[in-house]
Design an enzyme around this catalytic site. Structure first.
Site, PDB file in Angstrom:
ATOM      1  N   SER A 128       0.809  -1.224   0.000  1.00 12.65           N
ATOM      2  CA  SER A 128       0.000   0.000   0.000  1.00 12.65           C
ATOM      3  C   SER A 128       0.841   1.272   0.000  1.00 12.65           C
ATOM      4  O   SER A 128       0.296   2.374  -0.043  1.00 12.65           O
ATOM      5  CB  SER A 128      -0.933   0.008   1.216  1.00 12.65           C
ATOM      6  OG  SER A 128      -0.184   0.237   2.392  1.00 12.65           O
ATOM      7  N   LYS A 129       2.159   1.162   0.051  1.00 12.80           N
ATOM      8  CA  LYS A 129       2.996   2.372   0.080  1.00 12.80           C
ATOM      9  C   LYS A 129       3.070   3.006  -1.329  1.00 12.80           C
ATOM     10  O   LYS A 129       2.596   2.431  -2.286  1.00 12.80           O
ATOM     11  CB  LYS A 129       4.385   2.025   0.614  1.00 12.80           C
ATOM     12  CG  LYS A 129       4.333   1.414   2.032  1.00 12.80           C
ATOM     13  CD  LYS A 129       3.850   2.412   3.092  1.00 12.80           C
ATOM     14  CE  LYS A 129       3.245   1.805   4.343  1.00 12.80           C
ATOM     15  NZ  LYS A 129       4.166   1.192   5.272  1.00 12.80           N
TER      16      LYS A 129
END
Ligand SMILES: *Cc1c(COP(=O)(O)O)cnc(C)c1O
Length: 454
Positions: free
Chosen positions: A239-240
């Protein structure tokens, strides 16, 4: 024209400021201005009024043929090990080369996660039994895992009300003779006050570790994030900003720390050494290595980083502009000289100036068509069960039992951190969005805030 934000990527204020005089002078009907100002004075969508957010994010393509080609190149290699000799492990070498373009540090160790990156950094910084590491209570748990595994003591300092980052004065107050390091977390992509934190670190001879997991591409006073502290940690978790499914990077130019990063990420091995063998390093470390497959994927992702960071930075600034000047809303604080890269967008409510709860505010915002949720993590890290009960190792904490620390997490309080979590609203922000869409969300926040303002 009830949806000015959708057609004009100019802020409401700028639009009014640049057009009002001209329109009045030309004796044109001022309905343009009136309608623009009225967008946030309509009845709430939840009460039957028009929805403010009509736009949608675009397709969010995070990887494609570029990653495919790079992973294919890895598969064609004879080895997928990160250190199969110079010129053989091409993907890790490419990843490191590209990483250094964004974060120029001499030693770079690819690893399996952001949590691993911080653990490696803490170990390489020499944190040992009873050593205190000051950090933020509002962060991913991965910030503190490595401190605990090295038998260090996380010490939580309070945060800036609108930066959500360590308050340098609170850090200074938390320093004791046992303090060895500070982990500065650039929450949601907003750079910490690094000049102040570095000055404190230098004054007290502490290691400054930057947790850049949420801040890929951010800049502090024009300098890339991760280049001011002694050591920088990044996450490549899915999710970064950029990712490899899971992965991490840790980097340093400090001669005390840089060479140690490789050992602490690789079971104590020193693969750069020629004169002696791995059994002589004297280091206990786990295996946090990243394979060539992930490095290949990550090397391709790094080519996207600048565009992702620039887009998010611009969208975040636009959002701040739209929600500034409201008595009941506190926008995130981001100095003009810094580049925040908004892993998400977080603002606070002044509940004393609203006749609604945060949940009601968020519900009304969602009814306007915005994606929003209350808060970030449910409680500050020190209020998690494992901290409250000091249950780190099979339900026990030998450090406390043996008197190496007197820390009692059940008594820790960081009022601003708690208020940040209790009054914050989070809106997702990413590079698939355009400015008009983000400004519509900002207009929706204004509309809801004005409706509920006392
Ligand atoms: C994501 C994150 C981590 C941990 O990264 P993982 O790759 O999930 O282990 C650490 N610190 C912060 C601030 C993060 O956001």
């Amino acid at each position: 024209m009830t949806q000015p934000a959708a057609s004009a990527p100019m802020s409401r204020r700028k639009f009014v400021a640049t057009n009002a005089a001209a329109l009045v002078a030309a004796q044109l009907p001022s309905n343009l201005i009136a309608a623009d100002a009225a967008a946030d004075r309509q009845p709430l969508a939840k009460n039957g009024g028009p929805k403010t957010v009509r736009g949608k994010p675009g397709a969010w393509v995070r990887w494609d043929a570029r990653e495919q080609a790079q992973v294919k190149a890895a598969i064609e290699q004879a080895s997928l090990f990160y250190w199969a000799g110079r010129g053989v492990s091409k993907q890790t070498a490419l990843f490191v080369e590209r990483f250094k373009q964004h974060c120029p540090r001499e030693q770079v160790m690819t690893c399996s996660s952001g949590t691993a990156a911080v653990h490696i950094a803490v170990a390489a910084a020499g944190i040992g039994p009873g050593d205190e590491v000051i950090t933020s209570p509002v962060t991913d748990f991965g910030t503190v895992t490595g401190i605990l595994f090295q038998q260090g003591v996380p010490v939580f300092a309070d945060l800036g009300a609108a930066t959500y980052n360590l308050d340098p004065a609170a850090v200074e107050r938390a320093i004791t003779p046992k303090t060895k390091a500070i982990i500065a977390v650039h929450l949601a992509g907003t750079p910490c006050d690094l000049a102040a934190l570095k000055a404190i670190a230098d004054k007290h001879k502490l290691i400054l570790i930057e947790d850049c997991a949420q801040a890929w591409g951010a800049k502090y006073r024009g300098q890339p994030i991760g280049t001011i502290g002694h050591v920088a940690c990044f996450s490549l978790m899915n999710s970064k900003h950029i990712g490899t499914g899971d992965g991490g990077v840790v980097a340093s130019s400090d001669p005390r720390i840089g060479p140690a990063l490789l050992k602490f990420g690789d079971k104590g091995f020193d693969r750069t050494a020629t004169g002696f063998t791995w059994d002589q390093t004297g280091v206990l470390a786990t295996n946090y290595r990243m394979s060539e497959l992930q490095a290949a994927f990550g090397a391709a992702q790094l080519e996207r980083l600048e565009a992702i960071a620039a887009k998010r930075a611009a969208l975040g600034r636009a959002f701040i502009e739209e929600i500034s000047g409201l008595p009941a809303v506190v926008p995130p604080e981001l100095p003009a000289a810094d580049r925040g890269t908004f892993w998400f967008f977080y603002f606070r409510l002044r509940l004393d100036k609203l006749k609604c709860t945060r949940a009601e505010f968020v519900d009304a915002l969602k009814a306007e068509g915005a994606v929003a949720s209350a808060g970030y993590i449910p409680v500050p890290v020190y209020r998690t069960k494992v901290f409250r009960e000091h249950a780190f190792f099979a339900g026990r904490w030998p450090l406390r039992e043996t008197g190496l620390t007197k820390m009692d997490y059940s008594r820790v309080q960081c009022p601003e951190a708690e208020a940040i979590l209790a009054t914050g609203v989070q809106c997702p922000l990413n590079e698939s969005m355009d400015e008009a869409y983000v400004r519509e969300i900002g207009t929706a926040v204004r509309k809801v805030a004005k409706h509920f303002s006392t």
